[in-house]
Every structure is written in structure tokens, then in C-alpha cells.
Design a protein around this motif. Structure first.
Motif, mmCIF file in Angstrom:
data_model
loop_
_atom_site.group_PDB
_atom_site.id
_atom_site.type_symbol
_atom_site.label_atom_id
_atom_site.label_comp_id
_atom_site.label_asym_id
_atom_site.label_seq_id
_atom_site.Cartn_x
_atom_site.Cartn_y
_atom_site.Cartn_z
ATOM 1 N N PRO A 114 33.276 -43.347 -0.418
ATOM 2 C CA PRO A 114 34.224 -42.238 -0.359
ATOM 3 C C PRO A 114 34.705 -41.788 -1.726
ATOM 4 C CG PRO A 114 35.176 -44.249 0.564
ATOM 5 C CD PRO A 114 33.745 -44.520 0.343
ATOM 6 N N SER A 115 34.747 -40.474 -1.881
ATOM 7 C CA SER A 115 35.286 -39.805 -3.074
ATOM 8 C C SER A 115 34.510 -40.098 -4.350
ATOM 9 C CB SER A 115 36.770 -40.142 -3.259
ATOM 10 O OG SER A 115 37.515 -39.733 -2.126
ATOM 11 N N ALA A 116 33.265 -40.570 -4.234
ATOM 12 C CA ALA A 116 32.413 -40.693 -5.414
ATOM 13 C C ALA A 116 32.103 -39.290 -5.942
ATOM 14 C CB ALA A 116 31.123 -41.432 -5.078
ATOM 15 N N VAL A 117 31.834 -39.206 -7.254
ATOM 16 C CA VAL A 117 31.676 -37.912 -7.910
ATOM 17 C C VAL A 117 30.334 -37.839 -8.631
ATOM 18 C CG1 VAL A 117 32.593 -36.384 -9.702
ATOM 19 C CG2 VAL A 117 34.168 -37.657 -8.228
ATOM 20 N N PHE A 118 29.608 -36.746 -8.392
ATOM 21 C CA PHE A 118 28.420 -36.415 -9.161
ATOM 22 C C PHE A 118 28.751 -35.255 -10.095
ATOM 23 C CE2 PHE A 118 26.734 -38.197 -5.208
ATOM 24 C CZ PHE A 118 25.861 -39.145 -5.709
ATOM 25 N N THR A 119 28.064 -35.191 -11.234
ATOM 26 C CA THR A 119 28.214 -34.042 -12.127
ATOM 27 C C THR A 119 26.831 -33.470 -12.410
ATOM 28 O OG1 THR A 119 28.026 -35.330 -14.169
ATOM 29 C CG2 THR A 119 30.233 -35.109 -13.218
ATOM 30 N N ASN A 120 26.791 -32.207 -12.814
ATOM 31 C CA ASN A 120 25.508 -31.608 -13.199
ATOM 32 C C ASN A 120 25.634 -30.716 -14.439
ATOM 33 O OD1 ASN A 120 26.722 -29.302 -12.203
ATOM 34 N ND2 ASN A 120 25.211 -28.921 -10.598
ATOM 35 N N ASP A 121 26.735 -30.868 -15.178
ATOM 36 C CA ASP A 121 26.996 -30.016 -16.335
ATOM 37 C C ASP A 121 27.707 -30.854 -17.398
ATOM 38 O OD1 ASP A 121 27.636 -27.984 -18.124
ATOM 39 O OD2 ASP A 121 28.337 -26.607 -16.566
ATOM 40 N N ILE A 122 27.087 -31.026 -18.579
ATOM 41 C CA ILE A 122 27.710 -31.878 -19.598
ATOM 42 C C ILE A 122 28.692 -31.127 -20.490
ATOM 43 C CG2 ILE A 122 25.862 -33.596 -19.692
ATOM 44 C CD1 ILE A 122 24.820 -32.218 -22.212
ATOM 45 N N ASN A 123 28.682 -29.789 -20.437
ATOM 46 C CA ASN A 123 29.641 -29.031 -21.251
ATOM 47 C C ASN A 123 30.181 -27.830 -20.474
ATOM 48 O OD1 ASN A 123 27.156 -27.712 -21.353
ATOM 49 N ND2 ASN A 123 27.461 -26.931 -23.426
ATOM 50 N N PRO A 124 30.833 -28.074 -19.337
ATOM 51 C CA PRO A 124 31.272 -26.964 -18.487
ATOM 52 C C PRO A 124 32.374 -26.125 -19.131
ATOM 53 C CG PRO A 124 32.196 -29.030 -17.702
ATOM 54 C CD PRO A 124 31.242 -29.379 -18.797
ATOM 55 N N ARG A 125 32.263 -24.827 -18.978
ATOM 56 C CA ARG A 125 33.290 -23.877 -19.382
ATOM 57 C C ARG A 125 33.441 -22.840 -18.279
ATOM 58 N NH1 ARG A 125 36.159 -26.289 -23.297
ATOM 59 N NH2 ARG A 125 35.168 -26.258 -25.360
ATOM 60 N N ALA A 126 34.665 -22.619 -17.836
ATOM 61 C CA ALA A 126 34.900 -21.632 -16.785
ATOM 62 C C ALA A 126 34.472 -20.233 -17.231
ATOM 63 C CB ALA A 126 36.373 -21.632 -16.385
ATOM 64 N N LYS A 127 34.677 -19.924 -18.519
ATOM 65 C CA LYS A 127 34.354 -18.590 -19.027
ATOM 66 C C LYS A 127 32.857 -18.384 -19.214
ATOM 67 C CE LYS A 127 35.605 -15.336 -22.697
ATOM 68 N NZ LYS A 127 36.379 -15.113 -23.935
ATOM 69 N N TYR A 128 32.078 -19.482 -19.340
ATOM 70 C CA TYR A 128 30.651 -19.386 -19.644
ATOM 71 C C TYR A 128 29.809 -20.154 -18.623
ATOM 72 C CZ TYR A 128 32.618 -17.789 -24.040
ATOM 73 O OH TYR A 128 33.338 -17.108 -24.987
ATOM 74 N N PRO A 129 29.750 -19.661 -17.386
ATOM 75 C CA PRO A 129 28.941 -20.359 -16.380
ATOM 76 C C PRO A 129 27.461 -20.354 -16.766
ATOM 77 C CG PRO A 129 29.626 -18.205 -15.571
ATOM 78 C CD PRO A 129 30.360 -18.434 -16.862
ATOM 79 N N HIS B 95 23.979 -21.472 -23.460
ATOM 80 C CA HIS B 95 24.977 -22.531 -23.617
ATOM 81 C C HIS B 95 24.570 -23.830 -22.922
ATOM 82 C CE1 HIS B 95 27.825 -19.940 -25.621
ATOM 83 N NE2 HIS B 95 27.695 -19.034 -24.660
ATOM 84 N N GLY B 96 23.360 -23.862 -22.363
ATOM 85 C CA GLY B 96 22.883 -25.061 -21.694
ATOM 86 C C GLY B 96 22.460 -24.779 -20.270
ATOM 87 N N GLN B 97 22.196 -25.832 -19.550
ATOM 88 C CA GLN B 97 21.760 -25.686 -18.164
ATOM 89 C C GLN B 97 22.289 -26.834 -17.329
ATOM 90 O OE1 GLN B 97 17.479 -25.914 -18.152
ATOM 91 N NE2 GLN B 97 17.438 -27.729 -19.435
ATOM 92 N N TRP B 98 22.247 -26.643 -16.017
ATOM 93 C CA TRP B 98 22.605 -27.734 -15.125
ATOM 94 C C TRP B 98 21.566 -28.836 -15.260
ATOM 95 C CZ3 TRP B 98 23.623 -24.362 -10.197
ATOM 96 C CH2 TRP B 98 24.840 -23.711 -10.335
ATOM 97 N N LEU B 99 21.999 -30.072 -15.078
ATOM 98 C CA LEU B 99 21.133 -31.229 -15.305
ATOM 99 C C LEU B 99 20.978 -32.048 -14.020
ATOM 100 C CD1 LEU B 99 22.641 -32.286 -18.729
ATOM 101 C CD2 LEU B 99 20.523 -31.017 -18.328
#
Length: 198
Positions: A81-96, A103-107
Motif C-alpha cells: 500500500p501507498s508505494a510510489v513509482f516515478t518516471n521523471d528525474i527532473n519534473p517541472r510543472a511549467k515544462y512538461p 528538457h528530458g524524457q520520461w524514464l
């Protein structure tokens, strides 16, 4: 067409999601178009499976888990429960990433067959891909910032290897780099951080 899986009436399953026979989807979970879920999975309440996520057969998601795009769970992976995955090492709300690819890509993250991810653990993505080894066990609350070897037990923030575990879930105690599981009698050999059955 009759569906061959069960979904609670509060769940939201978009047309175009692929869901295997015998899968169960519980309260308030959302499965997006394009998501691939194999047979006999259990999707707990309040989960999200995104369009580019893939779940193998027999995967079990407990509650409150988001499986983001490019996260691939092989057969029989357990996610607490509530484990977290990520796919973005440098997320910015302004620069999806989709609008600003410079600015990079999803990983991607690959969780191999039979691995267990404990409650509230966080799997941090990396380039080119984060890999959690087969039958590995990630402790509750761990923050994974390195690839995890097959059969490893990792705990802590950041996580470190603290031991080894059998496919059946029993802790392994190596002597002279060999061990026979006391429960299921599987045999293992170890060389450094590489463990394999023989």
C-alpha cells in the motif's frame, strides 16, 4: 462483449484498456486507455494504471498506488500500500516532458518477476532504466535509488542490500556462497551481488 474480469461499480475503466481474465479491480480505481493488465491480477482500491503501464499475470497492487507510464511489472509482482513509482528525474510543472522534450524524457522502470515492494517504498527512476531484480524484496519505507539485484533484500533511505531471500519468501543464509532454502529446498549460489538458482 462480455468482460472476463470483475470491476467494482465505482471503478473507472476507459475503453481501450486491456484487462486479462480473472483480474479484479476494486473501489475507486482508474484504468486508462492503453493500459495493459494481464490475467489474474488484483488492483486494490484507489489505484491508477496509466496508458503506457504494463502489468504481468498475477500482479497484486494494494491500495493507493499509481503505476505511471513506462512502469512495467512482470508476473507475480507484489506492490504494498501507498508505494510510489516515478518516471521523471527532473519534473517541472511549467515544462512538461511531452511539450518540452529538450528538457528530458520520461524514464522506464522494470520490476522483474516475483519482486515485492513494501508499503510506502519509493522507486526513483534513472537513465536509461531502473531495474528491480526478480524475487527481490524492498522493505517498507525504503527509497530505492540504485538497481536491485535478483533475490536481494533492500531497506533504508537510501536503500542498501542487507540480505537475500528465496523465491518462496524465506530469508537465505549463505555459507561458502551456497545455500539450500529451509522451506522449499531451492538451491542458490552467490558471487558478489549476483545470486542465482542452480
Amino acid at each position: 462483449m462480455k468482460k472476463n474480469y470483475w470491476a467494482h461499480k465505482s471503478s473507472d475503466i476507459q475503453n481501450g484498456a486491456k484487462i486479462g481474465k480473472g483480474t479484479k479491480i476494486w473501489h475507486n480505481s482508474q484504468i486508462l486507455k492503453g493500459a495493459q493488465i494481464a490475467e489474474n491480477c488484483v488492483i486494490g482500491h484507489n489505484c491508477l494504471v496509466r496508458s503506457e503501464a504494463k502489468l504481468g499475470k498475477g500482479v497484486k497492487l494494494e491500495s493507493n498506488i499509481d503505476v505511471w507510464d513506462l512502469v512495467y511489472l512482470e508476473d507475480y509482482v507484489f506492490v504494498g500500500p501507498s508505494a510510489v513509482f516515478t518516471n521523471d528525474i527532473n519534473p517541472r510543472a511549467k515544462y512538461p516532458k511531452k511539450d518540452y522534450p529538450k528538457h528530458g524524457q520520461w524514464l522506464p522502470t522494470l520490476v522483474k518477476e516475483g519482486a515485492t515492494i513494501g508499503a510506502n517504498a519509493t522507486i526513483v527512476c534513472k537513465e536509461p532504466k531502473r531495474v528491480i531484480g526478480k524475487w527481490a524484496m524492498i522493505g517498507a519505507g525504503a527509497v530505492v535509488v540504485k538497481d536491485v539485484p535478483d533475490y536481494a533484500i533492500v531497506v533504508g533511505v537510501p536503500s542498501v542490500v542487507v540480505g537475500w531471500v528465496c523465491e518462496c519468501g524465506n530469508k537465505l543464509e549463505f555459507k561458502k556462497n551456497k545455500v539450500v532454502c529451509k522451506i522449499c529446498k531451492r538451491k542458490y549460489i552467490k558471487s558478489g551481488l549476483k545470486v542465482s538458482q542452480f
